[in-house]
Design an enzyme around this catalytic site. Structure first.
Site, PDB file in Angstrom:
ATOM      1  N   ALA A  31       2.222  -1.527  -2.245  1.00 35.69           N
ATOM      2  CA  ALA A  31       1.139  -1.756  -1.710  1.00 35.69           C
ATOM      3  C   ALA A  31       0.898  -3.472  -1.756  1.00 35.69           C
ATOM      4  O   ALA A  31       1.118  -4.201  -2.935  1.00 35.69           O
ATOM      5  CB  ALA A  31      -0.078  -1.136  -2.532  1.00 35.69           C
ATOM      6  N   SER A  32       0.569  -4.045  -0.727  1.00 33.10           N
ATOM      7  CA  SER A  32       0.638  -5.468  -0.567  1.00 33.10           C
ATOM      8  C   SER A  32      -0.562  -6.232  -1.203  1.00 33.10           C
ATOM      9  O   SER A  32      -1.602  -5.367  -1.736  1.00 33.10           O
ATOM     10  CB  SER A  32       0.356  -5.872   0.937  1.00 33.10           C
ATOM     11  OG  SER A  32       1.385  -5.267   1.676  1.00 33.10           O
ATOM     12  N   VAL A  33      -0.558  -7.576  -1.620  1.00 34.19           N
ATOM     13  CA  VAL A  33      -1.746  -8.068  -2.315  1.00 34.19           C
ATOM     14  C   VAL A  33      -2.654  -7.982  -1.392  1.00 34.19           C
ATOM     15  O   VAL A  33      -2.734  -8.321  -0.185  1.00 34.19           O
ATOM     16  CB  VAL A  33      -0.903  -9.482  -2.696  1.00 34.19           C
ATOM     17  CG1 VAL A  33      -2.210 -10.355  -3.102  1.00 34.19           C
ATOM     18  CG2 VAL A  33       0.277  -9.657  -3.265  1.00 34.19           C
ATOM     19  N   PRO A  34      -4.001  -7.453  -1.882  1.00 29.01           N
ATOM     20  CA  PRO A  34      -5.131  -7.249  -1.110  1.00 29.01           C
ATOM     21  C   PRO A  34      -5.782  -8.887  -0.463  1.00 29.01           C
ATOM     22  O   PRO A  34      -6.095  -8.466   0.629  1.00 29.01           O
ATOM     23  CB  PRO A  34      -6.301  -7.040  -2.149  1.00 29.01           C
ATOM     24  CG  PRO A  34      -5.418  -6.221  -3.388  1.00 29.01           C
ATOM     25  CD  PRO A  34      -3.952  -6.984  -3.287  1.00 29.01           C
ATOM     26  N   ARG A  87      -9.120   1.629  -2.438  1.00 26.71           N
ATOM     27  CA  ARG A  87      -7.493   1.417  -2.487  1.00 26.71           C
ATOM     28  C   ARG A  87      -7.086   2.512  -3.388  1.00 26.71           C
ATOM     29  O   ARG A  87      -5.755   2.768  -3.615  1.00 26.71           O
ATOM     30  CB  ARG A  87      -7.491  -0.019  -2.927  1.00 26.71           C
ATOM     31  CG  ARG A  87      -6.112  -0.551  -2.855  1.00 26.71           C
ATOM     32  CD  ARG A  87      -5.844  -1.971  -3.230  1.00 26.71           C
ATOM     33  NE  ARG A  87      -4.498  -2.572  -3.031  1.00 26.71           N
ATOM     34  CZ  ARG A  87      -3.589  -3.108  -4.213  1.00 26.71           C
ATOM     35  NH1 ARG A  87      -4.190  -3.126  -5.374  1.00 26.71           N
ATOM     36  NH2 ARG A  87      -2.694  -3.679  -3.732  1.00 26.71           N
TER      37      ARG A  87
END
Length: 398
Positions: free
Chosen positions: A70-73, A37
């Site tokens: 970037a979205s929450v994993p 990431r």
């Protein structure tokens, strides 16, 4: 002296935490342990890249939400679980973001194909650059309005949207194979749920939905927002098909009458979610909106505190409204909070009692999830209660 953890260690720690919290399929776990990431977040410190939180990559000046992030994993893992991409699948992603999700999709489909599309040239370039750097040159990145899809690479076995979608475009139907899956953060009546849908001929039918929040897609303007006070500290969010008299509502709140309070029979624990009340109400009630109350309004006692000031369900009709409240009671140690409704306006009490009926219906089956059925708006009138949008019609069945 402790050593600074490596990117691999931080990545595995993040995945371990998600597994403990909610779990994920083994193929999604493998992909998340493989894709770095941090490579998609250049300039972000390593520790932050591997925390379970969103990271903004492009601001949206003058707007409360970023243009891209970037979205929450853990949400990424949840949506990939819903998508159930398989080796060899042809996948379309709407909303390229950092490129990270497209890389995960590339790992999941193996020898398949991944196309990711974004309307913003800077975002598309960022995704292309990071994907190349991380070794995912085979992913196709297109700069285009994602609502149009990418017809030249269709048909798709899987389509996933990583932006909030208010209406399902007919173009996506055209580009999804029969039996294919569509996963998207769908917005209706002020809430957003990640809904997993399978195409069955002329219908999309859900087999799961999860609460989430996403930056809205550019190009859909079906959601409206209106301030209910001069300082813009109390707002109502509603859909374009709802007739909401915002001036009359503002006058009602300005009258400075204390809210009438009503209590339901439903109690909750401190960590227990009650978002299902909102979902339940939308199944058969077209008056459901979202009430937003800022901390300043709560502090100044301009309005009785809603259950969740930033986003609480409300029933709105003409110059009256009722919204969800939570009251602490010391009667039950396990469930010390009681759900209820606050009411304003001449029809406020009626609306409050309607809202309490929704609360009680939820209370009878708190974990129940409805089945959503979506048809194209051109398909004619569907039976039962329907939420109508320009390109689609939605129904929910418990």
């Amino acid at each position: 002296m402790s050593q600074t953890p490596t990117a691999d260690q931080l990545r595995n720690r993040l995945v371990d935490g998600i597994l403990t919290e909610r779990g994920m399929p083994s193929d999604v776990e493998r992909a998340m342990r493989t894709v770095p990431r941090d490579a998609f977040l250049p300039g972000i410190e390593l520790e932050k890249a591997y925390t379970d939180q969103a990271v903004t990559i492009k601001d949206n000046p003058g707007e409360p939400l970023p243009l891209s992030c970037a979205s929450v994993p853990s949400v990424v893992a949840m949506m990939l679980d819903q998508l159930a991409a398989r080796p060899g699948d042809n996948v379309l992603e709407v909303g390229a973001g950092t490129g990270y999700n497209a890389a995960l999709l590339a790992e999941l489909v193996g020898g398949g194909n991944v196309t990711t599309v974004d309307i913003d040239s800077d975002v598309a370039l960022h995704a292309r650059t990071t994907l190349n750097t991380a070794g995912y040159e085979a992913v196709t990145v297109i700069e285009r309005n994602g609502l149009l899809g990418v017809h030249e690479n269709a048909p798709y076995d899987r389509i996933i949207a990583t932006v909030g979608v208010w209406d399902i475009p007919a173009t996506w139907w055209d580009q999804l194979v029969d039996g294919g899956r569509l996963v998207l953060p769908l917005r209706w009546r002020g809430q957003t749920r990640s809904v997993a849908l399978t195409r069955r001929g002329d219908e999309l039918v859900s087999d799961g939905m999860e609460l989430c929040g996403f930056v809205p897609v550019i190009g859909q303007n079906g959601e409206k927002t209106a301030a209910l006070d001069a300082a813009d500290t109390i707002r109502v969010h509603y859909d374009q098909d709802q007739r909401v008299d915002t001036d009359a509502l503002a006058d009602t709140l300005r009258a400075d009458k204390p809210a009438r309070a009503f209590l339901s029979a439903q109690r909750i624990g401190g960590e227990e979610s009650f978002d299902g009340v909102w979902l339940r109400a939308t199944a058969d009630d077209d008056r459901v909106c979202r009430l937003e109350v800022t901390p300043e309004a709560v502090k100044q006692n301009l309005i009785r505190r809603p259950a969740a000031p930033g986003r609480s369900p409300a029933l709105v009709e003409d110059d009256s409204l009722a919204y969800l409240t939570v009251t602490r009671e010391g009667i039950d140690a396990e469930r010390p909070f009681r759900l209820g409704a606050a009411a304003y306006g001449p029809r406020g009490e009626e609306l409050a009692r309607n809202l309490i009926a929704h609360i009680d219906a939820w209370g009878a089956a708190r974990l129940a999830v409805p089945q959503m059925t979506v048809t194209l708006s051109t398909a004619g009138t569907a039976p039962g209660h329907v939420i109508s949008k320009p390109e689609s019609r939605i129904s929910l069945t418990y």
